[in-house]
Write a protein that holds these residues in place. Structure first.
Motif, PDB file in Angstrom:
ATOM      1  N   UNK A   1       0.807  -1.228   0.000  1.00 41.66           N
ATOM      2  CA  UNK A   1       0.000   0.000   0.000  1.00 41.66           C
ATOM      3  C   UNK A   1       0.836   1.272   0.000  1.00 41.66           C
ATOM      4  N   UNK A   2       2.099   1.206   0.391  1.00 44.68           N
ATOM      5  CA  UNK A   2       2.882   2.433   0.498  1.00 44.68           C
ATOM      6  C   UNK A   2       2.313   3.339   1.570  1.00 44.68           C
ATOM      7  N   UNK A   3       2.342   4.626   1.317  1.00 44.33           N
ATOM      8  CA  UNK A   3       1.736   5.595   2.227  1.00 44.33           C
ATOM      9  C   UNK A   3       0.220   5.567   2.025  1.00 44.33           C
ATOM     10  N   UNK A   4      -0.521   5.480   3.118  1.00 41.40           N
ATOM     11  CA  UNK A   4      -1.988   5.404   3.031  1.00 41.40           C
ATOM     12  C   UNK A   4      -2.583   6.723   3.507  1.00 41.40           C
ATOM     13  N   UNK A   5      -3.453   7.301   2.686  1.00 40.86           N
ATOM     14  CA  UNK A   5      -4.140   8.540   3.049  1.00 40.86           C
ATOM     15  C   UNK A   5      -5.632   8.381   2.794  1.00 40.86           C
ATOM     16  N   UNK A   6      -6.401   9.027   3.640  1.00 47.02           N
ATOM     17  CA  UNK A   6      -7.856   8.984   3.495  1.00 47.02           C
ATOM     18  C   UNK A   6      -8.336  10.186   2.688  1.00 47.02           C
ATOM     19  N   UNK A   7      -9.231   9.938   1.733  1.00 47.29           N
ATOM     20  CA  UNK A   7      -9.861  11.000   0.965  1.00 47.29           C
ATOM     21  C   UNK A   7     -11.221  11.294   1.592  1.00 47.29           C
ATOM     22  N   UNK A   8     -11.359  12.474   2.155  1.00 49.43           N
ATOM     23  CA  UNK A   8     -12.575  12.805   2.901  1.00 49.43           C
ATOM     24  C   UNK A   8     -13.746  13.053   1.954  1.00 49.43           C
ATOM     25  N   UNK A   9     -14.892  12.471   2.290  1.00 49.27           N
ATOM     26  CA  UNK A   9     -16.119  12.692   1.522  1.00 49.27           C
ATOM     27  C   UNK A   9     -17.143  13.519   2.288  1.00 49.27           C
ATOM     28  N   UNK A  10     -16.790  13.962   3.504  1.00 48.66           N
ATOM     29  CA  UNK A  10     -17.751  14.713   4.306  1.00 48.66           C
ATOM     30  C   UNK A  10     -18.972  13.880   4.651  1.00 48.66           C
ATOM     31  N   UNK A  11     -18.761  12.621   5.032  1.00 48.81           N
ATOM     32  CA  UNK A  11     -19.887  11.729   5.333  1.00 48.81           C
ATOM     33  C   UNK A  11     -20.649  12.231   6.548  1.00 48.81           C
ATOM     34  N   UNK A  12     -21.987  12.211   6.494  1.00 49.72           N
ATOM     35  CA  UNK A  12     -22.784  12.715   7.624  1.00 49.72           C
ATOM     36  C   UNK A  12     -22.512  11.921   8.905  1.00 49.72           C
ATOM     37  N   UNK A  13     -22.505  12.627  10.017  1.00 49.32           N
ATOM     38  CA  UNK A  13     -22.278  11.983  11.315  1.00 49.32           C
ATOM     39  C   UNK A  13     -23.303  10.885  11.575  1.00 49.32           C
ATOM     40  N   UNK A  14     -24.557  11.148  11.199  1.00 50.16           N
ATOM     41  CA  UNK A  14     -25.612  10.155  11.435  1.00 50.16           C
ATOM     42  C   UNK A  14     -25.322   8.864  10.676  1.00 50.16           C
TER      43      UNK A  14
END
Length: 533
Positions: A209-222
Motif C-alpha cells: 500500500x505504500x503511504x496510506x491517506x484517506x480521501x474525505x467525503x464529508x460523510x454525515x455523522x448520522x
C-alpha cells in the motif's frame, strides 16, 4: 457519567471493511444522492491530492497512465484522468475490459471525446508515466489473473515508486490486507476513499500500500453512527493529546502515584529487566519494585537507584529465572505487576514446579501485565483457564509467536479478529485485554472494542523494544487502572516515541533505550500542547 469514546468515532478514526463502506454508500444513494455526484466528489478530491507538491512535478514531467477497471473504481479513475488532462497533464488510458458499467462507460466516452488516447495493448511496464491504478478498488474478491499480476510485478521491478492506487492496490484484499492471488500492484500512495479500510493498515498489506491517506467525503455523522459500537478505531500520534492519561493529583504522595512490581530478566537476558524498568519509570509511577536475577539485583542501585529490589531470584537448570522463590509478601500492597520480559524459556516440568507462585499471582487483585516468556510459561499451565479465574484484570502483550503458543486455534486469523477473540476467551469474572504486537499493533478487550496503531517506526523494531512497552504499560496501569483505553494509550505512546527517536537521531538511533527516553517526555509534551490550545 460515561466517558466519551477515545479516540472519537469519526471519519478520521473509523476502520471499516470494503463491504461496510459499500453499505454506507448505498445508504447515501437510497437517500437520493446520485451515484454520479458521489463519484465526482471522490474523484475530484483525488485529483486535488495529486496536485500537491509530492506528485504534481512528476505528473507534469512524466504524464499519467490511468488503468481503468469495469466498475465504479474505473469511473473514479476516468474522472481523475479528465481533471488531470484539463490541468495540462499528458494522460493516457488503458482498460483490459470490453464492458464497463454504464456510468464508467459514459466517462470513458467523454474522455475519448476530450482526446485522451486509449491504449489497444497492455502498457510497457517500463513506461515512464505515473500509473494510476483504478482497476478494482475495494470490490475485489478474487485474484486479478496471471496477466495482470505479471504486468504489475514487472512494473514494480522497472519503475518502483511510480504507482498511485485509488481505494487500494489491485490484487489486495481491502478487508484482511492479504493477497488475493500471487501478486498485487505495489503502490507508493494508496488513497482510501471516504473511510480508512482496515485491510490497508494490516502488517501483511504494508509492502503493497505504500503511504496510506484517506480521501474525505464529508460523510454525515448520522451515517457513521450506523456502524457497530465495536467498530475498530485507528490510533494516530495526534490522539495522544486527548488520550485518557492517569490524573495527577497535586498533593499525591509516591504511593498514591501507583505501586508496581516488575518480574523480569535472566542470566541469558540480563538487559530485559533493565529495559522493562526503564519503561516503567518513564510512565511516572510513584513506586517501582523489581524481582530480578541475583546478578542484576546486586548492581541495580548503580543504574536505576530509585528502584527497590523486592527479591533476588535464582535460576532453573538452563539459566531461566526461577519464579518459585518469590516471597509471598512480594505481591502485597501493589497496584500492578509486570511479568515476563527476558525470563528465559522453561520446560513444562519447570513451569509446573512454579505452581505456588502462579497460584499466588492468580489471586493478585491488581492489574497483571504478562509479556514474552511469562506468556510462554502460561501456555504450559493452560493459559486460558488460568486467566479466566484471575482475581484481577489481566493485560497480555504477545507478539505473533507467543500468541500462537497461547491461542493456536486463533493464530491464523487477521490481527483485529485474533486479538478480540482471545480477549473474549480469557475474560472471566475479571476482564482481560490483549495487545497483539506487530508493525501495526492491535489492542482489544473482552467487550469487542478494538484499536489499531496506524503509524510506527520500522527502525525501532529491535530486541528489547517489547520489554520497554511492557514496563511502560505496567506503569500506566499502576497509576490509572485497567481500562483498555489506557493499554491502547501505552501502545500509541510507545509507537510515537519510536517515530520521535528516529526523527531526532536517525534510524540507527531508534533503539529501545532511545524509545524509553522519549516516553519520559510524552506527558510533558502533552502539557505543552494543552497550554498552547
Amino acid at each position: 457519567m460515561p466517558q466519551p469514546a477515545w479516540p472519537p468515532r469519526d471519519a478520521d478514526h473509523l476502520l471499516v471493511s470494503g463491504s461496510q463502506m459499500a453499505a454506507l454508500e448505498q445508504q447515501l444513494f437510497a437517500s437520493g444522492l446520485p451515484v454520479e455526484a458521489l463519484m465526482e466528489k471522490a474523484a475530484l478530491a483525488v485529483a486535488r491530492r495529486l496536485q500537491q507538491p509530492d506528485w504534481w512535478p512528476q505528473l507534469q514531467q512524466r504524464g499519467a497512465l490511468v488503468l481503468v477497471g469495469p466498475g465504479h473504481n474505473g469511473g473514479d479513475g476516468l474522472v481523475v484522468a479528465r481533471e488531470l488532462h484539463l490541468a495540462g497533464i499528458s494522460v493516457r488510458l488503458w482498460s483490459p475490459f470490453e464492458r464497463h458499467k454504464p456510468l464508467t462507460a459514459a466517462h470513458l466516452s467523454h474522455a475519448r471525446w476530450l482526446g485522451l488516447p486509449l491504449l489497444e495493448s497492455p502498457p510497457d511496464p517500463a513506461d515512464a508515466a505515473v500509473w494510476i491504478d483504478a482497476l478494482f478498488g475495494i470490490g475485489q474478491s478474487r485474484a486479478p489473473g496471471e496477466a495482470l499480476e505479471t504486468l504489475l510485478e514487472q512494473r514494480q521491478a522497472r519503475q518502483a515508486g511510480r504507482l498511485v492506487a485509488i481505494d487500494g492496490p489491485t490484487g489486495l484484499c481491502a478487508d484482511r490486507g492479504v493477497l488475493l492471488g500471487r501478486a498485487a500492484a505495489c503502490a507508493a500512495l494508496s488513497l482510501s476513499i471516504g473511510l480508512l479500510k482496515q485491510g490497508f493498515v494490516q502488517d501483511s498489506a504494508l509492502a503493497w500500500v505504500g503511504s496510506v491517506e484517506r480521501i474525505d467525503l464529508g460523510l454525515p455523522r448520522a451515517l457513521l453512527q450506523t456502524l457497530p459500537a465495536t467498530q475498530p478505531l485507528a490510533l494516530q500520534p495526534a490522539d495522544l493529546a486527548t488520550a485518557p492519561w492517569p490524573p495527577q493529583a497535586a498533593a499525591a504522595a509516591k504511593y498514591e502515584r501507583g505501586r508496581l512490581l516488575v518480574i523480569a530478566g535472566s542470566d541469558a537476558y540480563r538487559g530485559a529487566g533493565l529495559l522493562a524498568l526503564m519503561g516503567a519509570s518513564a510512565a511516572g509511577v510513584g513506586s517501582v519494585r523489581a524481582s530480578l536475577p541475583a546478578a542484576i539485583a546486586e548492581q541495580l542501585w548503580s543504574t536505576l537507584p530509585h528502584v527497590v529490589v523486592a527479591a533476588a531470584l535464582g535460576a532453573h537448570a538452563h539459566g531461566s529465572l526461577n519464579l518459585a522463590s518469590l516471597p509471598a509478601t512480594a505481591l502485597e500492597r501493589l497496584d500492578a505487576v509486570v511479568l515476563g520480559p527476558g525470563l528465559g524459556a522453561t520446560s513444562a516440568a519447570e513451569a509446573s514446579s512454579e505452581g505456588p507462585f502462579w497460584q499466588k499471582l492468580q489471586r493478585f487483585p491488581g492489574v497483571l501485565v504478562i509479556d514474552a516468556d511469562g506468556l510462554n510459561r502460561l501456555a504450559h499451565l493452560g493459559g486460558r483457564d488460568w486467566l479466566r479465574q484471575r482475581g484481577g484484570p489481566s493485560w497480555l502483550t504477545p507478539h505473533r509467536g507467543e500468541f500462537a503458543r497461547l491461542f493456536p486455534e486463533l493464530a491464523a486469523l487477521p490481527a483485529l479478529e485474533a486479538a478480540s477473540r482471545a480477549a473474549q476467551a480469557c475474560s472471566g469474572t475479571q476482564p482481560c485485554s490483549v495487545l497483539l504486537k506487530g508493525a501495526r499493533t492491535v489492542i482489544a478487550n473482552g467487550d469487542g472494542e478494538r484499536w489499531q496503531i496506524s503509524q510506527a517506526c520500522p527502525a525501532a523494531a529491535r530486541a528489547g523494544l517489547g520489554d520497554v512497552l511492557a514496563g511502560y504499560a505496567g506503569g500506566l496501569a499502576a497509576r490509572g487502572g485497567a481500562d483498555t483505553t489506557l493499554l491502547a494509550t501505552a501502545a500509541l505512546a510507545h509507537a510515537t516515541a519510536g517515530l520521535q527517536a528516529q526523527e531526532l537521531q536517525g534510524s540507527g538511533g531508534a533503539d529501545p533505550m532511545a524509545v524509553a527516553r522519549e516516553l519520559r517526555h510524552q506527558e510533558q509534551k502533552l502539557d505543552l500542547y494543552q497550554q498552547q490550545q
